[in-house]
Design a protein around this motif. Sequence first.
Motif, PDB file in Angstrom:
ATOM      1  N   ASP A  93      -9.227  -8.303 -17.234  1.00 49.74           N
ATOM      2  CA  ASP A  93      -8.600  -7.858 -18.157  1.00 49.74           C
ATOM      3  C   ASP A  93      -6.891  -8.449 -18.090  1.00 49.74           C
ATOM      4  OD1 ASP A  93     -10.979  -5.920 -17.901  1.00 49.74           O
ATOM      5  OD2 ASP A  93     -10.475  -4.756 -16.129  1.00 49.74           O
ATOM      6  N   LEU A  94      -7.494  -9.438 -17.626  1.00 50.14           N
ATOM      7  CA  LEU A  94      -5.688  -9.466 -18.188  1.00 50.14           C
ATOM      8  C   LEU A  94      -5.580 -10.778 -19.067  1.00 50.14           C
ATOM      9  CD1 LEU A  94      -4.900 -10.936 -13.904  1.00 50.14           C
ATOM     10  CD2 LEU A  94      -4.698  -8.667 -15.417  1.00 50.14           C
ATOM     11  N   GLY A  95      -4.003 -10.711 -19.360  1.00 50.12           N
ATOM     12  CA  GLY A  95      -4.123 -11.915 -20.727  1.00 50.12           C
ATOM     13  C   GLY A  95      -3.809 -13.392 -20.157  1.00 50.12           C
ATOM     14  N   PRO A  96      -3.833 -14.161 -20.854  1.00 50.43           N
ATOM     15  CA  PRO A  96      -3.603 -15.531 -21.446  1.00 50.43           C
ATOM     16  C   PRO A  96      -2.707 -15.552 -19.959  1.00 50.43           C
ATOM     17  CG  PRO A  96      -4.077 -15.304 -22.539  1.00 50.43           C
ATOM     18  CD  PRO A  96      -4.161 -13.276 -22.305  1.00 50.43           C
ATOM     19  N   ALA A  97      -0.884 -15.486 -19.961  1.00 54.01           N
ATOM     20  CA  ALA A  97       0.120 -15.365 -19.153  1.00 54.01           C
ATOM     21  C   ALA A  97      -0.657 -15.130 -17.760  1.00 54.01           C
ATOM     22  CB  ALA A  97       1.365 -15.241 -19.851  1.00 54.01           C
ATOM     23  N   GLU A  98      -1.219 -13.458 -17.684  1.00 52.47           N
ATOM     24  CA  GLU A  98      -1.300 -13.678 -16.539  1.00 52.47           C
ATOM     25  C   GLU A  98      -2.402 -14.189 -15.469  1.00 52.47           C
ATOM     26  OE1 GLU A  98      -0.038  -8.695 -16.029  1.00 52.47           O
ATOM     27  OE2 GLU A  98      -2.231  -9.578 -17.685  1.00 52.47           O
ATOM     28  N   LYS A 122       9.249 -14.879 -18.425  1.00 54.29           N
ATOM     29  CA  LYS A 122       8.910 -15.658 -17.604  1.00 54.29           C
ATOM     30  C   LYS A 122       8.040 -16.457 -17.511  1.00 54.29           C
ATOM     31  CE  LYS A 122      11.461 -19.328 -14.724  1.00 54.29           C
ATOM     32  NZ  LYS A 122      12.318 -19.278 -13.896  1.00 54.29           N
ATOM     33  N   MET A 123       7.052 -15.598 -17.776  1.00 58.29           N
ATOM     34  CA  MET A 123       5.397 -15.987 -16.870  1.00 58.29           C
ATOM     35  C   MET A 123       5.259 -16.607 -18.172  1.00 58.29           C
ATOM     36  SD  MET A 123       3.534 -14.633 -13.719  1.00 58.29           S
ATOM     37  CE  MET A 123       4.514 -12.197 -13.825  1.00 58.29           C
ATOM     38  N   ARG A 124       5.402 -15.213 -19.285  1.00 59.58           N
ATOM     39  CA  ARG A 124       4.732 -15.278 -20.797  1.00 59.58           C
ATOM     40  C   ARG A 124       5.642 -16.189 -21.538  1.00 59.58           C
ATOM     41  NH1 ARG A 124       6.803 -10.601 -21.922  1.00 59.58           N
ATOM     42  NH2 ARG A 124       5.388  -9.589 -20.989  1.00 59.58           N
ATOM     43  N   THR A 125       6.782 -16.837 -21.677  1.00 56.50           N
ATOM     44  CA  THR A 125       7.402 -18.382 -22.424  1.00 56.50           C
ATOM     45  C   THR A 125       6.702 -18.703 -21.346  1.00 56.50           C
ATOM     46  OG1 THR A 125       9.257 -16.356 -22.225  1.00 56.50           O
ATOM     47  CG2 THR A 125       9.521 -18.430 -22.536  1.00 56.50           C
ATOM     48  N   GLU A 126       6.835 -19.132 -20.277  1.00 56.49           N
ATOM     49  CA  GLU A 126       6.161 -20.648 -19.913  1.00 56.49           C
ATOM     50  C   GLU A 126       5.209 -21.076 -20.264  1.00 56.49           C
ATOM     51  OE1 GLU A 126       8.180 -22.932 -18.247  1.00 56.49           O
ATOM     52  OE2 GLU A 126      10.508 -21.417 -18.656  1.00 56.49           O
ATOM     53  N   ALA A 127       4.058 -19.316 -20.203  1.00 58.62           N
ATOM     54  CA  ALA A 127       2.685 -19.812 -20.677  1.00 58.62           C
ATOM     55  C   ALA A 127       2.565 -20.102 -22.148  1.00 58.62           C
ATOM     56  CB  ALA A 127       1.675 -18.920 -20.047  1.00 58.62           C
ATOM     57  N   PHE A 128       3.386 -19.794 -23.104  1.00 58.68           N
ATOM     58  CA  PHE A 128       2.862 -19.758 -24.488  1.00 58.68           C
ATOM     59  C   PHE A 128       3.836 -21.573 -24.489  1.00 58.68           C
ATOM     60  CE2 PHE A 128       5.041 -19.935 -28.754  1.00 58.68           C
ATOM     61  CZ  PHE A 128       3.933 -18.987 -28.978  1.00 58.68           C
ATOM     62  N   LYS A 129       4.811 -22.029 -24.089  1.00 51.82           N
ATOM     63  CA  LYS A 129       5.301 -23.051 -24.220  1.00 51.82           C
ATOM     64  C   LYS A 129       4.022 -24.436 -23.973  1.00 51.82           C
ATOM     65  CE  LYS A 129      10.190 -22.968 -22.885  1.00 51.82           C
ATOM     66  NZ  LYS A 129      10.914 -23.027 -21.919  1.00 51.82           N
TER      67      LYS A 129
END
Length: 260
Positions: A93-98, A122-129
């Motif tokens: 139920d969580l996204g890739p970043a979470e 920040k978690m979303r940005t770092e995961a996307f990188k």
Amino acid sequence: MVYQLEARGIVKRYGHVEVLRGTDFTVEAGKVTALIGDNGAGKSTLVKILSGVMPPQGGEILLAGKPISLSSPSHARELGIETVYQDLALAPDLGPAENAYVGRELVKPGLLGKLGVLDKKKMRTEAFKTFTAMGTDVKDMDAAVAALSGGQKQSVAICRSVMWAKGLIFMDEPTAALGVRQTRRVLDLIRRVADRGIAVVLISHNMPEVLEVSDSIQVLRLGQRVAEFTAAEATVDQLVGAMTGSLELSASTQAKLGDS
């Protein structure tokens, strides 16, 4: 530090059954090392020991030439060892970043952080990188993992490990149940992980994939390492022969294994 993990003479028993009988295993930074063997050869037990899930009853584990004792999976992670399990261990139920930050959540600075407010941006940005750097096709960091394809889920699990691994990632059957196109993307991703200087241990029953993506191959049979191959010089018949015991090892190979 040159990241090298080495197991020497590992012993593990379950009651009267000796699953690992003086097993040796070595992995090096920037290399894909395949760990293969028939069912019951001891692969899963060895990986559990080297990832801190359970202790050995004999032998030693060395990191960069120094003996270590892995007390738990969290201790192994502190030493830079991550594991991608066959069931992926993702929260659907969580996204890739979470998912990438489960158990390692970032909080906002200041008072909000003290109140436990998560820094989702920040978690979303770092995961996307990381996901982008690894060349995956996972672009939406918020979409529920349950809605992703099998290959995308595998990419999420691998990239999560890349974000935290300092030196080594175990990958257990990473292409199982994937289609041809998804398998190709995952195999390419495995090579990109190694190209970042991370040691990768690939556990797989797919011999053609093992030969394609690995640098070296180590074979377990009946709880012992019985053969080592350079992937570029090995064949499927040789691997199967070593796994089943029907391969007649050369004198030089036997001497090498006897000295290890």
